[in-house]
Structures are given as structure tokens and as C-alpha cells.
Design a protein around this motif. Structure first.
Motif, PDB file in Angstrom:
ATOM      1  N   CYS A 285       0.701  -1.179  -0.051  1.00 45.12           N
ATOM      2  CA  CYS A 285      -0.054  -0.127  -0.099  1.00 45.12           C
ATOM      3  C   CYS A 285       0.687   1.280   0.041  1.00 45.12           C
ATOM      4  O   CYS A 285       1.094   1.969   1.123  1.00 45.12           O
ATOM      5  N   PRO A 286       1.427   1.628  -1.094  1.00 45.16           N
ATOM      6  CA  PRO A 286       2.450   2.738  -1.194  1.00 45.16           C
ATOM      7  C   PRO A 286       1.400   4.006  -1.091  1.00 45.16           C
ATOM      8  O   PRO A 286       2.120   5.309  -0.565  1.00 45.16           O
ATOM      9  N   GLU A 287       0.194   4.072  -0.838  1.00 45.61           N
ATOM     10  CA  GLU A 287      -0.851   5.106  -0.513  1.00 45.61           C
ATOM     11  C   GLU A 287      -0.547   5.619   0.725  1.00 45.61           C
ATOM     12  O   GLU A 287      -1.247   6.652   1.220  1.00 45.61           O
ATOM     13  N   LEU A 288       0.245   4.871   1.587  1.00 47.55           N
ATOM     14  CA  LEU A 288       0.271   5.317   2.976  1.00 47.55           C
ATOM     15  C   LEU A 288       1.133   6.600   3.256  1.00 47.55           C
ATOM     16  O   LEU A 288       1.113   7.490   3.959  1.00 47.55           O
ATOM     17  N   VAL A 289       2.124   6.765   2.112  1.00 46.38           N
ATOM     18  CA  VAL A 289       2.721   8.045   2.085  1.00 46.38           C
ATOM     19  C   VAL A 289       1.758   9.214   1.613  1.00 46.38           C
ATOM     20  O   VAL A 289       0.921   9.010   0.813  1.00 46.38           O
ATOM     21  N   SER A 290       1.994  10.257   2.439  1.00 45.61           N
ATOM     22  CA  SER A 290       1.009  11.336   2.180  1.00 45.61           C
ATOM     23  C   SER A 290       0.893  11.855   0.772  1.00 45.61           C
ATOM     24  O   SER A 290       1.769  11.644  -0.093  1.00 45.61           O
ATOM     25  N   PRO A 291      -0.318  12.152   0.316  1.00 47.32           N
ATOM     26  CA  PRO A 291      -0.650  12.735  -1.128  1.00 47.32           C
ATOM     27  C   PRO A 291       0.112  13.785  -1.408  1.00 47.32           C
ATOM     28  O   PRO A 291       0.703  13.895  -2.696  1.00 47.32           O
ATOM     29  N   GLU A 292       0.656  14.639  -0.718  1.00 42.34           N
ATOM     30  CA  GLU A 292       1.764  15.615  -1.104  1.00 42.34           C
ATOM     31  C   GLU A 292       2.989  15.352  -1.516  1.00 42.34           C
ATOM     32  O   GLU A 292       3.320  15.803  -2.570  1.00 42.34           O
ATOM     33  N   ILE A 293       3.348  14.222  -0.659  1.00 44.08           N
ATOM     34  CA  ILE A 293       4.635  13.688  -1.012  1.00 44.08           C
ATOM     35  C   ILE A 293       4.703  12.794  -2.408  1.00 44.08           C
ATOM     36  O   ILE A 293       5.550  12.993  -3.350  1.00 44.08           O
ATOM     37  N   ARG A 294       3.558  12.146  -2.745  1.00 47.19           N
ATOM     38  CA  ARG A 294       3.298  11.289  -3.710  1.00 47.19           C
ATOM     39  C   ARG A 294       3.113  12.039  -5.039  1.00 47.19           C
ATOM     40  O   ARG A 294       3.505  11.957  -6.095  1.00 47.19           O
ATOM     41  N   ALA A 295       2.618  13.337  -4.761  1.00 47.06           N
ATOM     42  CA  ALA A 295       2.504  14.387  -5.824  1.00 47.06           C
ATOM     43  C   ALA A 295       3.950  15.127  -6.411  1.00 47.06           C
ATOM     44  O   ALA A 295       3.874  15.473  -7.437  1.00 47.06           O
ATOM     45  N   GLN A 296       4.931  14.913  -5.686  1.00 44.89           N
ATOM     46  CA  GLN A 296       5.977  15.577  -5.781  1.00 44.89           C
ATOM     47  C   GLN A 296       7.041  14.705  -6.605  1.00 44.89           C
ATOM     48  O   GLN A 296       7.856  14.884  -7.216  1.00 44.89           O
ATOM     49  N   ARG A 297       7.052  13.313  -5.900  1.00 45.82           N
ATOM     50  CA  ARG A 297       8.099  12.539  -6.365  1.00 45.82           C
ATOM     51  C   ARG A 297       7.581  11.018  -5.817  1.00 45.82           C
ATOM     52  O   ARG A 297       6.693  10.716  -5.414  1.00 45.82           O
ATOM     53  N   ALA A 298       8.624  10.333  -6.356  1.00 45.40           N
ATOM     54  CA  ALA A 298       8.214   8.734  -6.034  1.00 45.40           C
ATOM     55  C   ALA A 298       8.573   8.453  -4.527  1.00 45.40           C
ATOM     56  O   ALA A 298       9.130   8.901  -4.061  1.00 45.40           O
ATOM     57  N   PRO A 299       7.583   7.952  -3.838  1.00 45.80           N
ATOM     58  CA  PRO A 299       7.479   7.568  -2.569  1.00 45.80           C
ATOM     59  C   PRO A 299       8.481   6.631  -2.188  1.00 45.80           C
ATOM     60  O   PRO A 299       8.947   5.919  -2.966  1.00 45.80           O
ATOM     61  N   THR A 300       9.016   6.462  -0.830  1.00 47.22           N
ATOM     62  CA  THR A 300       9.869   5.383  -0.517  1.00 47.22           C
ATOM     63  C   THR A 300       9.126   5.077   0.929  1.00 47.22           C
ATOM     64  O   THR A 300       8.444   5.577   1.782  1.00 47.22           O
ATOM     65  N   VAL A 301       9.750   3.824   1.451  1.00 50.60           N
ATOM     66  CA  VAL A 301       9.302   3.349   2.655  1.00 50.60           C
ATOM     67  C   VAL A 301       9.703   4.391   3.909  1.00 50.60           C
ATOM     68  O   VAL A 301       8.987   4.495   4.916  1.00 50.60           O
TER      69      VAL A 301
END
Length: 372
Positions: A285-301
Motif C-alpha cells: 500500500c504505497p498510498e500510506l505515504v502522504s498525497p503531498e509527497i506522492r504528488a512531488q516525487r516517487a515515495p519510499t518506505v
């Protein structure tokens, strides 16, 4: 009518344990009428979190694991019906629940016992998570466990139930003295008509029970703050015993897990296990990372770590042979009294609570009828 005459109209029942099973069973008996129920427990829902009280640590969503056992499936379905009503908009316990869409993925088996759930359907093969070969989705609810067990406690007291804090070492203590044996504010000894054992993992060491089939299923979890998560998601792997889940609560907190380790008594969170949980849930569930971060770059654990509120673990009360729901008899103050057992729910306490309480109550009424 005198107070003593009024008391004699009631059957005095003592429930040992104030986890979700003990409180649900005590409430079921108390609300039936004709009973004066006292819960005796060492730890209560309002106490600080401790490894000795598993109910506060549970992620708790209603996803049955009956897997072909008709008795267990009925227990789970009966519980679902009660909790679905409690979770209804405007319901008395709505704030304890969150209704949501749930996705279940399976690595090595197919669980077809969930087709009674609302909005049930299979997940198309092209939408399955990597490494899984089957999946289903349906509507269910999650449970805010600290809030819910406190709801049960307050409802029990409001209906006339009594709570006494005490560490029961042997059933004989209750059989002879009743709850008075654990309270300096109660004089004399109470005649107890029946005892109900809902001691969870404590049934292993409770004198008069000492059930060596009971063992801990250690569950470690991570609690994060992620109010944007409005769905549940799980991957089950029977071969490895790994159980990866994302369980959001109405409050905006999310439980991440988990582990299911037999006979593991380590009482605090292991850092390496936390890392493993985070890696698994991020893959699921990579959606656990906040939408703001996911909108700016690829999320990490590592983007999940700042969201952590706490880490912890609890000892699910596993039992070889499954839930113990049966009656035995011991010597009481005035002859034989029944002891009804309701423990050994493993990781299914919340989703089995009302169904198993129904059976325990039936056993109690049958035993008291035989006692006359």
C-alpha cells in the motif's frame, strides 16, 4: 421487598477477564435480565497500554477466517450482524467503527468463506498484487479497539454490571468468596451461582483451569497517522505465516502489521520487526505515504516513518483445538457451581466476540437449569 429478597431474585455470575471477550460476554448476560454480573479483572480498558491486555493492541477488522468450519463461521456471522448495527450511521457506537471497502489477497490459498460479506466479488487477475494468485473485495468495518472496549465497559456498568479489579489466582477464590475476595469495600462472602472464564492467555496459568493448550500468538504492530486512508488491504501467506495488513480507523489512525509468532513471549516491539512491517505494508500500500509527497516525487518506505505514533505488541490467546466453549463443575460455597469457558480466540477475538458470547450464555442458562 427487602434488599436481600431482591438480591435473591438474581443469579450471581462472575466473569473473569475484561478483554473484548470478557466484556462482551458479561454484557450479554447482564442485559438478558435476571442476573447480577460482576467482572473481575487485573487490567481494565481504561488502563495504560500493557502487553498483559491484548485487546488494546489489536488492529481489528471483521474478516472471517472460519475457512470451512461451520461453527466458527456462524460465530463470526452472528458477531458481524451485531457490529454492523452498532456501526450504522447514528448508531450508539458509530464512532467506534469505520465502514469501508476491504481487499484480501492470498499467496497460497483461496478463502471462499467470505462470499456472505456485503458487496463481495473476486478481484480480476490483472489487478492482483504481485506474488498473489487470488483476491476478493467486499464491504466490512474496522474497530477502534481502545474506544470500543471502553464503550463495552461503560455500557455494561450502565446496565447495572459491577467491575472489581483483582488478580484471580485460582477459581476457588471466586467460588468461595465471590468478587468480595478482591475488594476491601465489599463485606463478607457472596454466594456465586456461576463463573465464566474469559481469561485469554491467562487461562494457561489460572488455577483450576491451567489449560496448556493455550499459547501466545505474538502480534507486533505499528500505529501511524494517515487519515487519507479510507480502505483496508491484506495479504495472507499461510506458508510463511506472514500476515500483512493495513487497517484504518475512523480517528485517522492506521494499524500496520503484522506478525503471528507462536510461543513468542517477547513483551516489547523489536526494531527489526518494525522495519520488516513497514517494508511489507509499503509494497502492499504505497498510498500510506502522504498525497503531498506522492504528488512531488516517487515515495519510499522511509516516508512512512515520520507518521509513526507508536509501536507495540500483544499476545493473542491462541489455543490448540480452537475456542473453548464448554461447561465444567466445581465446588462452590453451597454445592456444585458451573464454570463456563469462553477463551482461546487467537487473533479472532473481536470478530468472534458476540457469536461466542451467545454460545457461552446458552451454556450458562442450560447449566443453571440443571443446577435447580
Amino acid at each position: 421487598m427487602s434488599a436481600s429478597a431482591q438480591e435473591s431474585q438474581y443469579k450471581n455470575v462472575v466473569v473473569i477477564g475484561a478483554g473484548v471477550i470478557g466484556l462482551t460476554t458479561a454484557l450479554k448476560i447482564q442485559e438478558k435480565g435476571g442476573y447480577k454480573v460482576t467482572v473481575v479483572a487485573e487490567t481494565l480498558p481504561s488502563d495504560p497500554k500493557t502487553v498483559r491486555y491484548t485487546s488494546l493492541w489489536a488492529g481489528a477488522h471483521h474478516v472471517s477466517h472460519a475457512e470451512g468450519d461451520p461453527k466458527q463461521q456462524k460465530i463470526d456471522q452472528d458477531t458481524f450482524k451485531v457490529m454492523w448495527e452498532l456501526s450504522a450511521p447514528g448508531g450508539e457506537a458509530e464512532q467506534c467503527f469505520m465502514r469501508l471497502p476491504q481487499e484480501e489477497y492470498y499467496v497460497d490459498h483461496r478463502d471462499t468463506q467470505l462470499n456472505w460479506m456485503p458487496d463481495f466479488k473476486e478481484i480480476p487477475k490483472e489487478s492482483l498484487k504481485e506474488g498473489t494468485h487470488w483476491g476478493v473485495q467486499f464491504t466490512t468495518f474496522t474497530i477502534d479497539t481502545p474506544r470500543y472496549v471502553n464503550y463495552l465497559l461503560s455500557r455494561f456498568i450502565a446496565r447495572g454490571g459491577t467491575v472489581v479489579r483483582g488478580s484471580v489466582q485460582h477459581l476457588q477464590q471466586i467460588a468461595e468468596g465471590g468478587p468480595n475476595a478482591f475488594s476491601f469495600n465489599l463485606a463478607g462472602r457472596t454466594v456465586v451461582d456461576a463463573i465464566v472464564v474469559c481469561a485469554g492467555i491467562g487461562a494457561r496459568s489460572l488455577g483450576g483451569v491451567e489449560d496448556k493448550d493455550v499459547y501466545p500468538l505474538r502480534g507486533q504492530v505499528v500505529l501511524i497517522r494517515a487519515p487519507w486512508i479510507k480502505f483496508g488491504r491484506t495479504i495472507s501467506n499461510n506458508t510463511t505465516g506472514l500476515w500483512t495488513y493495513v487497517i484504518p480507523r475512523r480517528s485517522g489512525d492506521v494499524i500496520l502489521g503484522g506478525t503471528k509468532l507462536e510461543d513468542d513471549w517477547y513483551p516489547v516491539a523489536r526494531p527489526e520487526t518494525t522495519t520488516d512491517i513497514l517494508e511489507r505494508v509499503f509494497a502492499l500500500c504505497p498510498e500510506l505515504v502522504s498525497p503531498e509527497i506522492r504528488a512531488q516525487r516517487a515515495p519510499t518506505v522511509d516516508d512512512i516513518r515520520p507518521l509513526i505514533i507508536e509501536e507495540g505488541c500483544g499476545f493473542r490467546p491462541g489455543r490448540r483445538g480452537g475456542i473453548r466453549l464448554e461447561t465444567e463443575w466445581i465446588e462452590g460455597k453451597k454445592g456444585k457451581i458451573p464454570v463456563v469457558h469462553n477463551y482461546g480466540h487467537g487473533g479472532q477475538g473481536f470478530q468472534s466476540s458476540w457469536g461466542s458470547a451467545n454460545i457461552a450464555f446458552e451454556l450458562l442458562e442450560k447449566a443453571l437449569a440443571e443446577q435447580k
